[in-house]
Design a protein around this motif. Sequence first.
Motif, PDB file in Angstrom:
ATOM      1  N   LEU A 304       1.117  -1.278   0.025  1.00  0.00           N
ATOM      2  CA  LEU A 304       0.053  -0.016  -0.408  1.00  0.00           C
ATOM      3  C   LEU A 304       0.743   1.206  -0.190  1.00  0.00           C
ATOM      4  O   LEU A 304       0.653   2.205  -0.587  1.00  0.00           O
ATOM      5  CB  LEU A 304      -0.810  -0.009   1.317  1.00  0.00           C
ATOM      6  N   LEU A 314      -4.487   7.552  -0.153  1.00  0.00           N
ATOM      7  CA  LEU A 314      -4.909   6.219   1.013  1.00  0.00           C
ATOM      8  C   LEU A 314      -6.167   6.057   1.539  1.00  0.00           C
ATOM      9  O   LEU A 314      -6.505   4.976   1.160  1.00  0.00           O
ATOM     10  CB  LEU A 314      -3.120   5.889   2.317  1.00  0.00           C
ATOM     11  N   VAL A 318      -8.057   2.632   0.386  1.00  0.00           N
ATOM     12  CA  VAL A 318      -8.990   1.942   1.508  1.00  0.00           C
ATOM     13  C   VAL A 318     -10.777   2.610   1.184  1.00  0.00           C
ATOM     14  O   VAL A 318     -11.480   1.587   1.477  1.00  0.00           O
ATOM     15  CB  VAL A 318      -8.478   2.259   2.788  1.00  0.00           C
ATOM     16  N   ASN A 319     -10.849   3.416   0.942  1.00  0.00           N
ATOM     17  CA  ASN A 319     -12.834   3.286   0.805  1.00  0.00           C
ATOM     18  C   ASN A 319     -12.848   2.779   0.073  1.00  0.00           C
ATOM     19  O   ASN A 319     -14.049   2.191   0.049  1.00  0.00           O
ATOM     20  CB  ASN A 319     -13.280   4.930   0.447  1.00  0.00           C
ATOM     21  N   LEU A 321     -11.494  -0.170  -1.163  1.00  0.00           N
ATOM     22  CA  LEU A 321     -11.235  -1.755  -0.725  1.00  0.00           C
ATOM     23  C   LEU A 321     -12.724  -1.832   0.229  1.00  0.00           C
ATOM     24  O   LEU A 321     -13.347  -2.460  -0.192  1.00  0.00           O
ATOM     25  CB  LEU A 321     -10.260  -1.707  -0.496  1.00  0.00           C
ATOM     26  N   LEU A 322     -12.746  -0.952   0.936  1.00  0.00           N
ATOM     27  CA  LEU A 322     -14.129  -1.532   2.410  1.00  0.00           C
ATOM     28  C   LEU A 322     -15.092  -1.207   1.569  1.00  0.00           C
ATOM     29  O   LEU A 322     -16.436  -2.055   1.958  1.00  0.00           O
ATOM     30  CB  LEU A 322     -14.101  -0.700   3.019  1.00  0.00           C
ATOM     31  N   VAL A 342      -5.204  -2.387   7.546  1.00  0.00           N
ATOM     32  CA  VAL A 342      -5.203  -1.462   6.443  1.00  0.00           C
ATOM     33  C   VAL A 342      -4.765   0.342   7.370  1.00  0.00           C
ATOM     34  O   VAL A 342      -4.609   0.849   7.273  1.00  0.00           O
ATOM     35  CB  VAL A 342      -7.051  -1.098   6.529  1.00  0.00           C
ATOM     36  N   SER A 343      -5.209  -0.543   8.879  1.00  0.00           N
ATOM     37  CA  SER A 343      -4.574   0.323   9.911  1.00  0.00           C
ATOM     38  C   SER A 343      -3.253   1.091  10.140  1.00  0.00           C
ATOM     39  O   SER A 343      -2.872   1.972  10.251  1.00  0.00           O
ATOM     40  CB  SER A 343      -5.102  -0.100  11.345  1.00  0.00           C
ATOM     41  N   LEU A 346      -1.817   2.425   6.965  1.00  0.00           N
ATOM     42  CA  LEU A 346      -2.628   4.214   6.874  1.00  0.00           C
ATOM     43  C   LEU A 346      -2.176   5.303   8.252  1.00  0.00           C
ATOM     44  O   LEU A 346      -1.940   6.267   7.918  1.00  0.00           O
ATOM     45  CB  LEU A 346      -3.803   4.377   7.467  1.00  0.00           C
ATOM     46  N   PHE A 360     -13.893   3.829   8.230  1.00  0.00           N
ATOM     47  CA  PHE A 360     -14.138   2.546   8.455  1.00  0.00           C
ATOM     48  C   PHE A 360     -15.353   2.067   8.728  1.00  0.00           C
ATOM     49  O   PHE A 360     -16.118   1.281   7.729  1.00  0.00           O
ATOM     50  CB  PHE A 360     -12.505   1.460   8.536  1.00  0.00           C
TER      51      PHE A 360
END
Length: 424
Positions: A304, A314, A318-319, A321-322, A342-343, A346, A360
Amino acid sequence: MAIIIILAFMALFILGLPVVVAIAVPALLYVAFAGFPLELMAQRMTYALDSFPLVAVPVFIFVGSLMNQAGITSHIYKFAHKLGGRVPGGLAQVNVIGSLVFSGTSGAALADIGGLGRIEIRAMTRAGFSRAYSAAITGASAVVGPIFPPSIPLIIYGSVTSVSIVQLLVAGIVPALLYTALLMITVAWLAHRHKHPRSKRWPTLKELWTTFVPAFPALITPLLLVGGMLEGLFTPTEAASITVAYILFITLVFYGGISWERLRFALFDTVKTTSAVLIIVSAAALFGWVMAVEQLPQSFTRSLLAISTDPLMLLLIVNVLLLIVGMFLDSTTATLLVAPLVSAPLVMAGVDPVHLGIIFVFNLMIGLLTPPLGLALFLLSDIAKVSMWAVLRATLPFYIPLFFSLFIITIWPELTLWLPRMMR
């Protein structure tokens, strides 16, 4: 090996096996064939449940079930009806207001739909709204529950990522109010466009007062919870127990008590729901341990950060992806499996962990209204007695405030963080 385990999980999930089986079987086979002692499986699964913050989960589930069985939700709805029945959108606006108030005690979207949602859908269809639209606005308004404190998904997220649960809960207040305001604007626009029914006159002060008094004890529950946590009087876990005691107190003093049969049903419903959540927590803990042994979090972090080190970029990645993950997994499973992945990257890139937590959970709540899993869509379809696709079509306009709220929350961290920073 990690890729094989993930593919095995996806294959079992696609074949229609229960999520807990799809998670546990690949992890169990890995432990067995990798030469680890079998006792390790039980240790990792039980260790995940030895968490003080997770105690709040069954207690808040009990709060929502108890309020439904005690009839408190109907008092909330009656007051909301008098307050917002005349504004453009009528009972649809009442639906939004009622969900915001009820979310301050239940902390779960599906609890909102299953409890207050049944009352709202029935009332809206009697008033002339279509069943599909009644179900759609109920689902769209229920999304606010897991963002506004108390929030079961935020509690689970905090316990998994070791982020302050109090700060996560407080951080959800402004985003929840923002989404509620945008949703009410959307409802008013749809009402104007489609000439939706509404109350014929504004309520008198006497009528407002008559419905406000019975609802008042329940309405102040969120204030007691948030105020107590902000003042440091109790933790979120202790707040859950205090909420139960408070709801039982007002049920006995203001609402005529609750029968043993209804109390027993509320307890049984809590045990059943909690069991489903915690068995997923324990299976996901074993799966997560396997991924850690295979160093998947480290590989994911490197991959990532190789794409970009810009926090906003990022977050946008991730948005996406989620949103995809939320289409297939329920929020509990997705949080347990994806949050640890993911945490780390980021936060390393400079994203505030509290800000990330709100983003999230909000993403996963959109997943509740998105096929193919869309648990909220299935539940709404069953309650409203219409097809899931009819509910989905009626829900389409509400994706506008959903995604717009997500966009604002993502690019404007201060909107989420200014309240938690007052506590630091």
